[in-house]
Design an enzyme around this catalytic site. Sequence first.
Site, PDB file in Angstrom:
ATOM      1  N   ARG A  53       0.266  10.051  -0.387  1.00 62.82           N
ATOM      2  CA  ARG A  53       1.083   9.798  -1.579  1.00 62.82           C
ATOM      3  C   ARG A  53       0.666  10.760  -2.681  1.00 62.82           C
ATOM      4  O   ARG A  53      -0.511  10.829  -3.048  1.00 62.82           O
ATOM      5  CB  ARG A  53       0.929   8.353  -2.028  1.00 62.82           C
ATOM      6  CG  ARG A  53       1.706   7.998  -3.277  1.00 62.82           C
ATOM      7  CD  ARG A  53       1.848   6.496  -3.455  1.00 62.82           C
ATOM      8  NE  ARG A  53       2.691   5.911  -2.412  1.00 62.82           N
ATOM      9  CZ  ARG A  53       3.330   4.749  -2.526  1.00 62.82           C
ATOM     10  NH1 ARG A  53       3.224   4.058  -3.647  1.00 62.82           N
ATOM     11  NH2 ARG A  53       4.065   4.283  -1.539  1.00 62.82           N
ATOM     12  N   LYS A 111      -4.777   5.285   3.884  1.00 63.46           N
ATOM     13  CA  LYS A 111      -3.841   5.872   2.934  1.00 63.46           C
ATOM     14  C   LYS A 111      -4.542   6.962   2.152  1.00 63.46           C
ATOM     15  O   LYS A 111      -5.729   6.867   1.835  1.00 63.46           O
ATOM     16  CB  LYS A 111      -3.318   4.810   1.966  1.00 63.46           C
ATOM     17  CG  LYS A 111      -2.223   5.292   1.025  1.00 63.46           C
ATOM     18  CD  LYS A 111      -0.940   5.668   1.748  1.00 63.46           C
ATOM     19  CE  LYS A 111      -0.225   4.465   2.310  1.00 63.46           C
ATOM     20  NZ  LYS A 111       1.135   4.779   2.816  1.00 63.46           N
ATOM     21  N   THR A 113      12.360   4.527   9.878  1.00 66.01           N
ATOM     22  CA  THR A 113      12.114   3.418   8.958  1.00 66.01           C
ATOM     23  C   THR A 113      13.412   2.679   8.662  1.00 66.01           C
ATOM     24  O   THR A 113      13.461   1.439   8.663  1.00 66.01           O
ATOM     25  CB  THR A 113      11.480   3.916   7.647  1.00 66.01           C
ATOM     26  OG1 THR A 113      10.230   4.558   7.940  1.00 66.01           O
ATOM     27  CG2 THR A 113      11.226   2.762   6.686  1.00 66.01           C
ATOM     28  N   GLY A 145      17.205   5.822  -2.091  1.00 64.86           N
ATOM     29  CA  GLY A 145      16.532   7.102  -1.917  1.00 64.86           C
ATOM     30  C   GLY A 145      16.578   7.520  -0.466  1.00 64.86           C
ATOM     31  O   GLY A 145      17.553   7.261   0.245  1.00 64.86           O
ATOM     32  N   VAL A 195      15.054   6.516   2.365  1.00 68.14           N
ATOM     33  CA  VAL A 195      15.264   5.451   3.356  1.00 68.14           C
ATOM     34  C   VAL A 195      16.514   4.645   3.036  1.00 68.14           C
ATOM     35  O   VAL A 195      17.348   4.378   3.905  1.00 68.14           O
ATOM     36  CB  VAL A 195      14.038   4.516   3.430  1.00 68.14           C
ATOM     37  CG1 VAL A 195      14.312   3.338   4.370  1.00 68.14           C
ATOM     38  CG2 VAL A 195      12.809   5.274   3.908  1.00 68.14           C
ATOM     39  N   GLY A 196      16.675   4.254   1.771  1.00 65.10           N
ATOM     40  CA  GLY A 196      17.797   3.406   1.387  1.00 65.10           C
ATOM     41  C   GLY A 196      19.150   4.020   1.663  1.00 65.10           C
ATOM     42  O   GLY A 196      20.081   3.332   2.100  1.00 65.10           O
ATOM     43  N   ALA A 252      13.146   0.412  -2.609  1.00 67.96           N
ATOM     44  CA  ALA A 252      12.545   1.400  -3.509  1.00 67.96           C
ATOM     45  C   ALA A 252      11.078   1.049  -3.718  1.00 67.96           C
ATOM     46  O   ALA A 252      10.382   0.725  -2.764  1.00 67.96           O
ATOM     47  CB  ALA A 252      13.323   1.425  -4.828  1.00 67.96           C
ATOM     48  N   ALA A 273      10.699  -1.557   1.233  1.00 67.60           N
ATOM     49  CA  ALA A 273       9.863  -1.207   0.076  1.00 67.60           C
ATOM     50  C   ALA A 273       8.501  -1.874   0.198  1.00 67.60           C
ATOM     51  O   ALA A 273       8.410  -3.063   0.510  1.00 67.60           O
ATOM     52  CB  ALA A 273      10.547  -1.648  -1.212  1.00 67.60           C
ATOM     53  N   ASN A 274       7.449  -1.122  -0.062  1.00 72.55           N
ATOM     54  CA  ASN A 274       6.092  -1.659   0.035  1.00 72.55           C
ATOM     55  C   ASN A 274       5.797  -2.609  -1.124  1.00 72.55           C
ATOM     56  O   ASN A 274       6.229  -2.383  -2.256  1.00 72.55           O
ATOM     57  CB  ASN A 274       5.057  -0.523   0.017  1.00 72.55           C
ATOM     58  CG  ASN A 274       5.079   0.295   1.286  1.00 72.55           C
ATOM     59  OD1 ASN A 274       5.272  -0.241   2.365  1.00 72.55           O
ATOM     60  ND2 ASN A 274       4.887   1.596   1.155  1.00 72.55           N
TER      61      ASN A 274
END
Length: 355
Positions: A38, A74, A148, A180, A182-183, A235, A257-258
């Site tokens: 990230r 991560k 995903t 975005g 994935v969405g 998101a 979304a995480n």
Amino acid sequence: MSTFEHEQVLIRTGRRSGLPVIVAVHSSTLGRAVGGCRLRHYDDWRDGLTDALRLSAGMTAKCAAAGLDNGGGKTVVAMPGGLALTPALRRDVLHDVADTVAFLNGRYATGPDVGTTPDDMTVIGERTGHVLGRPVDQGGSGDSSVPTAAGTLAALRAVGGHLYGTPDLKGRRVAVVGVGSVGEKLARMLAAEGAVLVLGDIDPAKRALSTELGAAWEEPEQALTADVDLLVPAALGGVLTERIVPRLRCAAVAGPANNQLATPAVADLLHDHGVIWVPDYIVGAGGVAYAVTVELRRGTAEDGLARVQAIENTVTDLLTTARTTGTTLAEAASELIELRLRSAAPAPAKESRSG
């Protein structure tokens, strides 16, 4: 944090970029830890550390629930606000990430996440082989947003089957909040399935997608509380709050979304309001499942897709367990994860006695 449960956290100042590079390895009980890189701005680098700790724990849950023989990790590069990431600085950052990952000597492999791309993984791959998600033409698994989104669709089919007796999403009213990478792909998949869509995003330019797909367009909060069958947070996290939950008009929430819950207590609040919540680490596992299958396990694209589609069976089984035991799906998922981790954990060494 009241307890510290991570196996290892490495924080280094990148010798090229001068930026904090944080790698958190939460667990290697099931196998090598995996998790994305990230790259984003933070008000304070310690906020990036908090993100790394939280997201790496989420990756452990995601891998365990998906049946993968991997743990969670991560990488977070904490950029100060206002920093302009020039191409040269970006390359320096990625090489600093590579050196930090390499220092762990194979215990952890990184991949794309918020702020990074498959092409960035190629740059990281110049200095370490412990990387996933490079472009397909370079031997990688490619853009993780596609599997995903496909995994999210599989989860929605399972929920549809549970609620309405059929996994067919034709005619189902679905709100996708966040269109975005994935969405948007998920919205296109849902439109192809015949779902009736409500889309929302903080970026007004995304409204063009709703016009293209014949979907209704709402501001994010209005999309969250739209009168729909299924709500899909796609998101950033924290959107399900104690204020929002009583206003929800959906039967179930299932999105990639995480960390969707503002606090853990919101899971019980959703249950009290009769809303099924499928944890994000279940729904959003398609990307890592595909990458691990294709790159670490050397499977085919078909093998990877089969692993992604298995998310439908996982959600179906969890829904059945929750209904049978009278618990929430989140509780059933937690028990599944704990069982996998306990089964894989080495037995404690017996104390030797002499005399």
